[in-house]
Design a protein around this motif. Sequence first.
Motif, short mmCIF file in Angstrom:
data_model
loop_
_atom_site.label_atom_id
_atom_site.label_comp_id
_atom_site.label_asym_id
_atom_site.label_seq_id
_atom_site.Cartn_x
_atom_site.Cartn_y
_atom_site.Cartn_z
N UNK A 99 -11.87 -6.18 4.90
CA UNK A 99 -11.50 -7.42 4.21
C UNK A 99 -10.00 -7.50 3.92
N UNK A 100 -9.24 -6.51 4.38
CA UNK A 100 -7.78 -6.54 4.18
C UNK A 100 -7.33 -6.11 2.81
N UNK A 101 -8.23 -5.48 2.03
CA UNK A 101 -7.90 -5.10 0.66
C UNK A 101 -7.51 -3.63 0.52
N UNK A 102 -7.60 -2.87 1.61
CA UNK A 102 -7.20 -1.46 1.59
C UNK A 102 -6.51 -1.13 2.90
N UNK A 103 -5.60 -0.16 2.85
CA UNK A 103 -4.83 0.21 4.03
C UNK A 103 -5.65 1.15 4.92
#
Length: 591
Positions: free
Chosen positions: A571-575
């Motif tokens: 979801x693009x919330x963690x690297x």
Amino acid sequence: LMVAEKPMLADSIANLLSNGQARKRKGWNGVCSVSEYDGQFNGRNAKFKVTSTCGHVMSLDFPSKYNNWERVDPAELYSAPAVKIEANAKMKMNEFLASEAKTADILVLWLDCDKEGENICFEVGLNPMFKNRPDFMSDVYRAHFSAITEKDLKAAMKNLGRPDQNMALSVDARQELDLRIGCSFTRFQTKFNCKSSIKWASKKTKSTVISYGPCQTPTLGFCVTRHDQIVQFKPESYWVLKTTFSCDSQTFSPEWQRGRIFDAEIAKLFVDRIKKSHTGVVVDVSKKEARKERPCALNTVELMRVASSSLGLSPSTTMHVAESLYTQGYISYPRTETTAYPANFDLNGTLKILSGDRKWGSVVSQVLAEGIKRPKSGVDKGDHPPITPMRANTGGLSGDMARIYEYVSQHFVATLMKPCIYEVTTVKMMCGEEQFTIQGKNVVDPGFTAIMPWLGVEEECSVPKSLQQVGAKIELQDAQIQARETTPPGYLTEAELITLMEKHGIGTDASIPVHINTITQRNYVTVESGRRLVPTRLGQCLVRGYWKVDPELVLPTMRAELEEQLNLVASGKADYHDVKNHALKMFEMKF
């Protein structure tokens, strides 16, 4: 150039988008076909080519020098380079796609709309033929669809998006973690097996590789935990009171309110008390309406559960059949966690598809005539709509395909019907200061159980009318105590294991059947009657060994937490790098 995930899917897409005008030829790699037709793209005339992959184009592996199990310390695998190689070199998929792309200006990806499909999008999109072009990703599009119908495919073509790199990276992370963790532990276990007493167990099961997997091993752990509960179970004696009464020459056997008594002498005291009294009286009569709610919309996990428990099909077989039904256009995409229909879903249109069904057509027609009921609210996971029928079976399906299709259809219709309504009559009686109860159930409206009869309410014997009045006298005909013992739980069924895996976040709707199949193929469990999973000696040794060394390696908590982190990457919330490296460090320390 348009690329689907499977040859059959490519054929269907080409046929429906070209209105049956596509010209088909065999691809030179001997595996994929290529369909061509003329049409329009973004308002301009265009020539279309439609072909496919056969699943993943690339796979992750170590360079060949790390494949020597004797010379390479498994600990090195945590820092060894990992390289992308062709998943099946014989198919020459990369070369084939590059040759078909030579004259293409635009790439449209029709891969399955899930994380794995998104990952394959980048495997295709990063083919050297496309990658060498300047700003090549501006010419790469992604089609989003949930069913192989003309309506869905043409709508997807009008609303093309872009591949989602975050979703693809979450799969990259999972692949690398599974490779490094799985290979290191598997090599260690297998080499250790050659020197230890566990060797006897593996010989008994004809296994040579003792594999470990971050999902596979916790899955096995559930099965061994249940096995130990059964083995360690100590039965406990108890006694129940069984009575027969009569009222106006009608006999009946009510339930004793106390249920079980774990002391024989006390149970005998109660029997003597009742026999001494001999007569009793009705003290309360109640009637209430009860209901059995219809199901939520169908998702993958529920389909696998029902297919295992009711149809006797393994999860892997179920998903293979469901995939075939999907590619042939009979059902919508079968991999989804969602149990709520979208607001714009055409419930009436889908229901009309089934109105001519030879078995359930009359029920469907009645639902259409009465008007569909608002579906029970479910959960929208933001992936695909629930699994529904997309076209009628006019006799072209048989065997497992027909059975899975029929269940999908029955489940869909049931979600649009009324709940099952039944009346419960409860009579309470007193005899010798002890309370007894008799209950009767009568179906008022079968509702959705008309199409799902196995979920119907069993009508219990009607309560005698003479009993249905307070003050009615009852005569004791017989009273005795029966000795019984508590029983252990049964071995886990596949359906129960699927529920546990879903609850603890082990695997995804796509990978759950793979993990269950793996522990079976590795001879860690055997599938017995009723699709119950019984751990072998090898499976038990493996799990108990980890319980002694490091329980976290077999408990579901570590993998569940990792799945949460991977979902944040998607979801693009963690690297991607942070999540992957942290998980690798954690497992390397444990190794």
